[in-house]
Design a protein around this motif. Structure first.
Motif, short mmCIF file in Angstrom:
data_model
loop_
_atom_site.label_atom_id
_atom_site.label_comp_id
_atom_site.label_asym_id
_atom_site.label_seq_id
_atom_site.Cartn_x
_atom_site.Cartn_y
_atom_site.Cartn_z
N UNK A 188 -7.41 -4.52 -73.96
CA UNK A 188 -8.68 -4.88 -73.34
C UNK A 188 -9.84 -4.26 -74.12
N UNK A 189 -10.91 -4.98 -74.23
CA UNK A 189 -12.15 -4.47 -74.82
C UNK A 189 -13.28 -4.69 -73.83
N UNK A 190 -14.09 -3.64 -73.65
CA UNK A 190 -15.20 -3.71 -72.71
C UNK A 190 -16.51 -3.76 -73.47
N UNK A 191 -17.34 -4.75 -73.15
CA UNK A 191 -18.69 -4.84 -73.72
C UNK A 191 -19.67 -4.31 -72.68
N UNK A 192 -20.56 -3.41 -73.11
CA UNK A 192 -21.50 -2.80 -72.16
C UNK A 192 -22.76 -2.37 -72.90
N UNK A 193 -23.81 -2.09 -72.16
CA UNK A 193 -24.97 -1.39 -72.69
C UNK A 193 -25.92 -2.19 -73.55
N UNK A 194 -25.71 -3.50 -73.70
CA UNK A 194 -26.58 -4.32 -74.53
C UNK A 194 -26.55 -5.73 -73.96
N UNK A 195 -27.68 -6.17 -73.39
CA UNK A 195 -27.67 -7.46 -72.70
C UNK A 195 -27.48 -8.64 -73.65
N UNK A 196 -27.66 -8.42 -74.95
CA UNK A 196 -27.38 -9.50 -75.89
C UNK A 196 -25.88 -9.75 -76.05
#
Length: 819
Positions: free
Chosen positions: A527-535
């Motif tokens: 699993x990879x989590x994308x966070x912290x950047x709305x782009x």
């Protein structure tokens, strides 16, 4: 508890390596080409009006590139709305203008060259001063007719004024509040008079809870620039998704034109939930001068405008029956609201107290008062922290007078099931909680602390030192609902989970994403989590505050997992025959029930989702998801199998968690020093998602509570209205030396799931603090005895203890603020 593969297990969060190696980037670590720095000129007075300003010398200084004043920003929407810059500062340290220069040194030198003429205005430090007959007011406003309106409170939805009458205050001793004087808010349940008539012990005390700066380790530094009509902003905020809207409003643009980057935040405690007015300064200054602007906020500035917990002054009357049941509570509370907004913390004293202690009857009255002190905002368990700290020692005193065990008293009064609490609604009924296992939490804590044996040490003297044992039950909000979950399983067989939760150190950014992985039975290493950047196409998420995320995002991510599972089953049925219900999920495959060899791998199913299109790969989306999620999911379409859904699970009441704190202290009667010997906590927060971060919340909250009880406060020069405690030295948060260190603190959980979350989880961060402060103030009272131990004022400092022991005259009454 369910046998989960991921939930309830410790693991290493994906951001940990960056933190320990120094690669994590906080707001002030970002740079942009051509970036300049801005510094603030702030008010040296508690309330003033700018009569004139001359910035010519500053503008002529080499390296200065621009100045932003109140003339450059929109007018505040009301007399009580906070602006980023103002020509009528209402507290010392409020920003008046900003200077941008090639470096901070030049900007600071330019500030010194500005000639500012100020007219001092009437100011208020202590809410009680404003309420007394003829007292000063913190605010004034002009009417449309050109007149002036004096303001010290909110009456309903409108600013107004309230003054106690001479009859109200007649006969009151210093440090007392009139119980029946006019108040702006009031509620009542049960027959309060009958409750007091039934009581065997009635206590009536006046109590003070100090105002507290939030003091996160990272100040609210912000960098901003504009490119192609879009705003790129790098703030220090608690929430990611929920901060886009405020930033757009500060800039006067649509949320779709904001790119917000906030990968790491160094704490907030409620002061940065979804933005802050001062972020508008670099945003508009950048637009004005056409360059990226970095506004680094000093510790002194953070103390000034970084929000604070409202102080509360209250008169509290409590009746207890011989069996320990609390039969009636009556409270008249006054809240210190600072100069802007509207705080309800003072009413929270009764609201949360009515839940934790379930009095048979209760009357709650209160008034929020504006003062010329820093702006107030939600701080960890707003209202609840004050409630536990102020009510716990009164309950202890009543129990002691009746010869009752304090643990048994808390259990007798503790809520259970879907307990009701707070003010009656329009239908005359109080609201209810989704679940309450407070008694089980108390039992867990008492067993861990060895209460039966420990309480025998109560009041024991060893030389000049006295031992005190204390316990307090704390409660506060523990979850939101109705937000969205979003992830994609790609043809590489990996799962890409999107997190719109802010990363301020609680672990929620990642912990709650494991609910999606659990639902898909996907190994976490895939699993990879994308966070912290709305782009990076993040979904609509709840605010990172009020212990909201655990409940909200376990539910939302579970809903997204159920959506993806259904899609996998439908694809398998489409390709392999049969109906969707014939297929199961497991081992990174969707397979026919009873024949694991007949199925599709997640990777193959993801490829088929792209080929089939429609709802399977995100080209067709649920109608009920938020617009932000729709935009993000649309951008992710055609990348694989998409799981996307709104949390529509059943609601069963307000989610509230409970923590019972147990403390042992040692009080030195020669020096007044208080040393914490041991602390333990019993908890009710449903399913524990990540034990290590759960422990961090329990202990971190308790340590903040220790600071409330023992050290942190404001001190003001009452003549000039200026804050003395401007930095950490005299207004510091707790450190490692303030916690028990002879033995580790301990915790235990009831481990009973909330029935209105499919995973049973609730938040815990808020309730943990009141347990720490309440237990410590009770333990101090226990050590010193009834005659010397009841201060009904926090923090309890060395000088207070020594003054009480020596029966020496005090320099102020019990309710005086900021001394």
């Amino acid at each position: 508890m369910a046998d989960y593969k991921l939930l309830g297990k410790n693991y290493q969060t994906p951001d940990l390596y960056a933190k320990v190696t120094g690669r994590s980037k906080y707001a002030e670590d970002f740079r942009a080409e051509g970036m300049v720095f801005c510094k603030l000129l702030v008010s040296p007075m508690p309330h003033a009006r700018v009569l004139s300003r001359d910035t010519s010398a500053a503008e002529a200084l080499p390296g200065v590139v621009g100045i932003l004043t109140a003339d450059d920003i929109p007018e505040p929407s009301s007399a009580t709305s906070e602006a980023s810059l103002t020509d009528e500062p209402r507290y010392e340290g409020e920003p008046i203008l900003a200077v941008a220069a090639v470096d901070e040194q030049t900007a600071s030198e330019a500030i010194e060259l500005i000639n500012l003429e100020l007219e001092p205005l009437e100011f208020v430090l202590d809410p009680l001063d404003s309420l007394r007959p003829g007292g000063p007011n913190a605010l004034t406003a002009e009417t449309e007719e050109g007149g002036t309106v004096r303001i010290n409170t909110m009456r309903g939805r409108e600013p107004g004024e309230i003054k106690w009458t001479e009859a109200d205050v007649a006969g009151l001793a210093p440090g007392e509040i009139p119980m029946n004087a006019e108040a702006t808010a009031e509620w009542e349940v049960g027959d309060v008079a009958a409750g007091f008539a039934e009581a065997d012990v009635i206590l009536e005390e006046n109590s003070y809870f100090q105002s507290l700066s939030h003091q996160p380790l990272e100040s609210r530094t912000t960098m901003a620039y504009w490119d192609g009509g879009k705003l790129y902003v790098y703030p220090s905020v608690q929430s990611t998704a929920r901060s886009v809207g405020p930033m757009a409003r500060y800039a006067g643009i649509e949320p779709s034109d904001v790119v917000l980057v906030n990968e790491f935040t160094g704490g907030g405690f409620g002061g940065k939930i979804s933005g802050y007015a001062q972020a508008q300064i670099p945003i508009l200054l950048s637009k004005k001068i056409g360059k990226p602007v970095m506004m680094r906020v000093t510790r002194r500035d953070e103390t000034s405008f970084g929000k604070a917990r409202p102080g509360v002054q209250a008169r509290i009357k409590l009746g207890m029956r011989r069996d320990g049941r609390i039969t009636a509570v009556e409270i008249h509370a006054v809240g210190d609201g600072g100069p802007y907004g509207r705080s309800g913390d003072h009413m929270g004293v009764g609201n949360i107290g009515s839940l934790a202690y379930q009095p048979v009857a209760m009357r709650m009255r209160g008034t929020g008062v504006y003062t010329n002190t820093p702006p107030r905002g939600a701080q960890r368990a707003p209202g609840g922290e004050q409630s536990m700290t102020m009510l716990s020692p009164i309950i202890q005193k009543a129990a002691k007078q009746l010869g009752l065990d304090q643990v048994e008293v808390l259990k007798i009064n503790a809520p259970e099931g879907q307990a009701r609490f707070g003010p009656p609604g329009r239908d005359g009924q109080q609201g209810n909680v989704s679940s309450a296992f407070a008694r089980e939490a108390i039992d867990k804590g008492a067993e861990l602390f060895n209460w039966r044996e420990r309480i025998q040490r109560s009041g024991r003297r060893t030389g000049s030192k006295l031992t005190g044992i204390g316990v307090a039950l704390s409660s506060f909000a523990a979850g939101a609902s109705g937000v969205d979950g979003l992830f994609v399983i790609k043809p590489d067989g990996r799962m890409y989970i999107k997190s719109g939760i802010g990363n301020l150190g609680t672990g929620s950014t990642f912990d709650m994403m494991r609910a999606a992985a659990e639902g898909m039975e996907m190994p976490w290493e895939k699993c990879e989590v994308a966070w912290g950047d709305t782009s990076r196409h993040l979904p609509w998420s709840c605010s990172q505050g009020g212990s909201s995320t655990t409940h909200a995002h376990t539910r939302a991510n579970w809903a997204a997992a159920l959506d993806a599972r259904q899609k996998l089953q439908e694809i398998a049925a489409r390709d392999l025959g049969g109906s969707a219900s014939d297929y199961e999920i497991g081992g990174e495959r969707v397979y026919r029930r009873g024949n694991r060899s007949q199925g599709l791998s997640f990777a193959r199913a993801a490829q088929r989702a792209i080929e089939i299109g429609g709802k399977y790969d995100g080209h067709e989306l649920p109608e009920d998801i938020n617009g932000m999620t729709t935009a993000s999911a649309t951008a992710l379409a055609s990348q694989g199998l998409m799981g996307v859904a709104k949390d529509n699970f059943e609601e069963g009441g307000r989610r509230m968690s409970f923590v019972a704190g147990f403390a042992e202290v040692e009080v030195d009667t020669e020096t007044g020093d208080v040393r914490l010997i041991d602390y333990a906590a019993g908890c009710d927060a449903g399913t524990i998602i990540h034990p290590k971060t759960f422990e961090g919340q329990i202990f971190g909250g308790a340590i903040q509570g220790f600071s409330v009880a023992l050290s942190q406060k404001w001190v003001y020069d009452r003549r000039w209205g200026l804050l003395v405690a401007k930095r950490f030295y005299s207004n510091r948060p707790p450190g490692i030396l303030d916690v028990p260190h002879e033995q580790p603190m301990k915790w235990a959980a009831a481990n009973l799931p909330d029935p209105f979350n499919p995973l049973g989880a609730k938040g815990i961060g808020e309730a943990a603090q009141g347990a720490g402060s309440g237990a410590v103030v009770v333990a101090i009272a226990d050590a010193l005895g009834e005659e010397n131990g009841n201060f009904y004022r926090s923090p309890i400092t060395r000088d207070m203890i020594l003054t009480q022991l020596e029966q020496a005259p005090r320099g102020h009454d019990r309710l005086t603020a900021h001394v």
